[in-house]
Design a protein around this motif. Sequence first.
Motif, short mmCIF file in Angstrom:
data_model
loop_
_atom_site.label_atom_id
_atom_site.label_comp_id
_atom_site.label_asym_id
_atom_site.label_seq_id
_atom_site.Cartn_x
_atom_site.Cartn_y
_atom_site.Cartn_z
N HIS A 142 -5.21 -8.62 -14.03
CA HIS A 142 -5.56 -9.00 -12.67
C HIS A 142 -4.45 -8.53 -11.75
O HIS A 142 -3.26 -8.69 -12.07
CB HIS A 142 -5.75 -10.52 -12.57
CG HIS A 142 -6.33 -10.95 -11.28
ND1 HIS A 142 -5.58 -11.11 -10.13
CD2 HIS A 142 -7.61 -11.27 -10.94
CE1 HIS A 142 -6.36 -11.50 -9.14
NE2 HIS A 142 -7.60 -11.61 -9.60
N TYR A 143 -4.81 -7.97 -10.61
CA TYR A 143 -3.79 -7.35 -9.76
C TYR A 143 -2.82 -8.37 -9.16
O TYR A 143 -1.72 -8.00 -8.73
CB TYR A 143 -4.47 -6.53 -8.65
CG TYR A 143 -4.99 -7.32 -7.48
CD1 TYR A 143 -4.29 -7.36 -6.27
CD2 TYR A 143 -6.19 -8.04 -7.57
CE1 TYR A 143 -4.77 -8.08 -5.19
CE2 TYR A 143 -6.66 -8.76 -6.50
CZ TYR A 143 -5.96 -8.78 -5.31
OH TYR A 143 -6.44 -9.49 -4.25
N SER A 164 -6.47 -4.45 -19.44
CA SER A 164 -6.94 -5.20 -18.26
C SER A 164 -5.85 -6.14 -17.74
O SER A 164 -5.21 -6.87 -18.49
CB SER A 164 -8.18 -6.01 -18.63
OG SER A 164 -7.89 -6.97 -19.63
#
Length: 205
Positions: free
Chosen positions: A46-47, A44
Motif C-alpha cells: 500500500h502506498y 504488493s
Amino acid sequence: MHGLCAEGIGNSTRLAKCPRDFVEAPSQMLENWCWQKAILERLSRHYETGKSLPDDMLESMLRAKHVNVAIGSLRQIYLSRLDLTIHGSDPPKDAQGLQDLVDELRPRISLMDNPPGNNMLRTFGHLMNQYSASYYGYMWAEVLSADMFATRFEEEGIMNPQTGMDYRKMVLAPGGTGRIMDHLTNFLGRKPSDEAFLKSRGIVS
C-alpha cells in the motif's frame, strides 16, 4: 532475460538462432511467479501503510487465474491455425479468399462469430516479423515454461537459488546454441511434458 543470461561470444547471434517455438518460454517463465501467493505478498505494498495485500484479496486473485482461460486458449489456437493455413501448401489466392478463411475459422475454432467484413489479418503483425508459420510457438512455449516451473521450482522452492542457477546455466546461458530439447531435458531430468501446462490452465486437476 534470455539475452542477458546468454554466455559466450556473439550473444545476440546465439539468441537469434533460438527456435521460434521456444523463444517466448523465458519471458513466459517469469509469469509463473506472479501467480504465487508468497511473491504477490512481496510485490504488493500500500502506498501509504506499506502493508501487503490482505489474504482474502490475494486468495481472490489466485482463484480468478482461470477466468476466461478457455476463451484465451481458443483464440491462440485460432490464430495459430490461421497462420499455418496462410503459410501452408494451398493458401488463399486473393483478398476474398483471406476473408473467407477468417469467416470460416474464427467461429469454428474460437466459437465466436466474425462480424461482417472484419478481418484481423489486417493487424496481425506477427505474420511479418519472423513468426510466419510459427505463431503456435506462443502456446507451445507456455507448455515448456509451465513444465520447467512446476518440475523444478515448485518442487524445490520458487526462490531456491540453486534451482535458479541451474535454470540460468542449463537453459538460458546456451542461448540459441545446441539443441533446445537437450537443454530442457538436462534441466528437467526428462523430456518435456504437457501435464503441468494443462494443470496451469485448469484443464486437468
